[in-house]
Design a protein around this motif. Structure first.
Motif, mmCIF file in Angstrom:
data_model
loop_
_atom_site.group_PDB
_atom_site.id
_atom_site.type_symbol
_atom_site.label_atom_id
_atom_site.label_comp_id
_atom_site.label_asym_id
_atom_site.label_seq_id
_atom_site.Cartn_x
_atom_site.Cartn_y
_atom_site.Cartn_z
ATOM 1 N N ILE A 9 0.848 -1.180 0.000
ATOM 2 C CA ILE A 9 0.000 0.000 0.000
ATOM 3 C C ILE A 9 0.889 1.237 0.000
ATOM 4 O O ILE A 9 1.901 1.292 0.696
ATOM 5 N N MET A 10 0.490 2.228 -0.808
ATOM 6 C CA MET A 10 1.225 3.495 -0.849
ATOM 7 C C MET A 10 0.247 4.600 -0.474
ATOM 8 O O MET A 10 -0.779 4.770 -1.124
ATOM 9 N N GLY A 11 0.549 5.302 0.579
ATOM 10 C CA GLY A 11 -0.342 6.353 1.053
ATOM 11 C C GLY A 11 -1.349 5.809 2.053
ATOM 12 O O GLY A 11 -1.271 4.661 2.488
ATOM 13 N N ARG A 12 -2.292 6.665 2.425
ATOM 14 C CA ARG A 12 -3.284 6.311 3.446
ATOM 15 C C ARG A 12 -4.396 5.441 2.886
ATOM 16 O O ARG A 12 -4.840 5.638 1.757
ATOM 17 N N VAL A 13 -4.850 4.510 3.711
ATOM 18 C CA VAL A 13 -6.060 3.757 3.406
ATOM 19 C C VAL A 13 -7.233 4.715 3.557
ATOM 20 O O VAL A 13 -7.365 5.389 4.585
ATOM 21 N N CYS A 14 -8.082 4.796 2.548
ATOM 22 C CA CYS A 14 -9.260 5.660 2.563
ATOM 23 C C CYS A 14 -10.495 4.833 2.912
ATOM 24 O O CYS A 14 -10.401 3.623 3.102
#
Length: 144
Positions: free
Chosen positions: A78-83
């Motif tokens: 995963i790259m960045g925040r989980v939305c």
């Protein structure tokens, strides 16, 4: 613990696999901020994809920037925040929208496990699998 044997050594297989098809793939330039708050940035021109699972489905936000996946038999994360309804991944070479992203499953099939996710998030595998919500469709194998 030297007496601890892994699931693979004992011949055990995962009882659950979590996967979803990529819904978007896009080439972005170096320095692109990814997801809410831009907690990750691309270091070079990169292909990113979107997986349609998020914290409303039970994917913990602690998986942001750390949880492993496999796409086209190649590892990524995963790259960045989980939305709420999705998260972004760095795409392996050749991966495109419609390809299957495997979050966790059978280590014998080359997939990360729920325990791998737990280790990345600082929790236990049982929490990873039990937080999956009703929005995640289930398919049961071997019923008859």
């Amino acid at each position: 613990n030297p007496n601890h044997r892994t699931a693979a050594q004992m011949g055990l297989k995962a009882a659950m696999t979590l996967s979803a098809d990529l819904i978007v793939d896009r080439e972005v330039p170096a320095g692109t901020g990814v997801s809410y708050g831009h907690t990750a940035h691309t270091e070079e021109d990169t292909r990113l994809g979107v997986v349609p699972l998020g914290y409303a489905d039970g994917i913990d936000r602690k998986a942001s920037n750390v949880a492993p996946l496999v796409i086209n038999s190649q590892p990524t994360k995963i790259m960045g925040r989980v939305c709420m309804d999705q998260f972004v991944v760095t795409l392996p070479e050749g991966a495109t929208a419609g390809d299957r992203a495997y979050l966790f499953g059978d280590v014998g099939a080359g997939l990360p496990t729920a325990d791998d996710w737990a280790e990345a998030m600082g929790t236990i595998g049982y929490e990873v699998v039990t937080r999956l919500g009703a929005r995640v469709p289930r398919r049961y194998h071997g019923e008859g």
